[in-house]
Design a protein around this motif. Structure first.
Motif, PDB file in Angstrom:
ATOM      1  N   GLU A 156      69.015  16.614  25.757  1.00 41.68           N
ATOM      2  CA  GLU A 156      69.357  15.449  26.293  1.00 41.68           C
ATOM      3  C   GLU A 156      69.395  13.960  25.718  1.00 41.68           C
ATOM      4  O   GLU A 156      69.804  13.019  25.955  1.00 41.68           O
ATOM      5  CB  GLU A 156      68.398  15.043  27.617  1.00 41.68           C
ATOM      6  N   ASP A 157      69.244  14.258  24.271  1.00 41.45           N
ATOM      7  CA  ASP A 157      69.367  13.132  23.374  1.00 41.45           C
ATOM      8  C   ASP A 157      70.996  12.871  22.970  1.00 41.45           C
ATOM      9  O   ASP A 157      71.559  13.653  22.599  1.00 41.45           O
ATOM     10  CB  ASP A 157      68.693  13.587  22.092  1.00 41.45           C
ATOM     11  N   GLU A 158      71.132  11.672  23.243  1.00 40.07           N
ATOM     12  CA  GLU A 158      72.584  11.220  23.072  1.00 40.07           C
ATOM     13  C   GLU A 158      73.033  11.495  21.392  1.00 40.07           C
ATOM     14  O   GLU A 158      73.913  11.823  21.354  1.00 40.07           O
ATOM     15  CB  GLU A 158      72.781   9.641  23.546  1.00 40.07           C
ATOM     16  N   ALA A 159      72.190  11.183  20.631  1.00 36.28           N
ATOM     17  CA  ALA A 159      72.619  11.275  19.086  1.00 36.28           C
ATOM     18  C   ALA A 159      73.050  12.643  19.031  1.00 36.28           C
ATOM     19  O   ALA A 159      73.625  12.837  18.221  1.00 36.28           O
ATOM     20  CB  ALA A 159      71.323  10.674  18.367  1.00 36.28           C
ATOM     21  N   GLU A 160      71.987  13.770  19.262  1.00 37.41           N
ATOM     22  CA  GLU A 160      72.503  15.069  19.163  1.00 37.41           C
ATOM     23  C   GLU A 160      73.624  15.489  19.676  1.00 37.41           C
ATOM     24  O   GLU A 160      74.363  16.300  18.957  1.00 37.41           O
ATOM     25  CB  GLU A 160      71.451  15.816  19.694  1.00 37.41           C
ATOM     26  N   PHE A 161      73.987  14.923  21.108  1.00 38.15           N
ATOM     27  CA  PHE A 161      75.190  15.249  21.722  1.00 38.15           C
ATOM     28  C   PHE A 161      76.278  14.923  20.844  1.00 38.15           C
ATOM     29  O   PHE A 161      77.392  15.426  20.488  1.00 38.15           O
ATOM     30  CB  PHE A 161      75.280  14.592  22.976  1.00 38.15           C
ATOM     31  N   ASP A 162      76.360  13.515  20.333  1.00 35.88           N
ATOM     32  CA  ASP A 162      77.353  12.815  19.576  1.00 35.88           C
ATOM     33  C   ASP A 162      77.590  13.716  18.192  1.00 35.88           C
ATOM     34  O   ASP A 162      78.655  13.828  17.724  1.00 35.88           O
ATOM     35  CB  ASP A 162      77.038  11.451  19.057  1.00 35.88           C
TER      36      ASP A 162
END
Length: 66
Positions: free
Chosen positions: A43-49
């Motif tokens: 759910e971490d946005e940085a990991e998604f990016d």
């Protein structure tokens, strides 16, 4: 296409042709989140990016302007 999820008895969901039960939106959400976590989603946005940058790279614009 006819709706295969219709039921003549309100209150009890009718199984689909494949035998799956009808889930409430909350049950669907819970199962989706559980499956995503089992698949290693975060759910971490940085990991998604970071993951998106690995698979989706923009093509450079053509040199001749077309």
């Amino acid at each position: 296409m006819a709706d295969i999820m219709t039921s003549s008895k309100p209150g009890k969901p009718k199984p689909t042709k494949l035998g799956a039960e009808t889930l409430t939106p909350d049950e669907q959400r819970r199962q989706f989140i559980e499956a995503a976590r089992e698949a290693g989603a975060s759910e971490d946005e940085a990991e998604f990016d970071a993951a998106l940058k690995k698979i989706a790279k923009a093509k450079p614009p053509p040199a001749n302007g077309q």
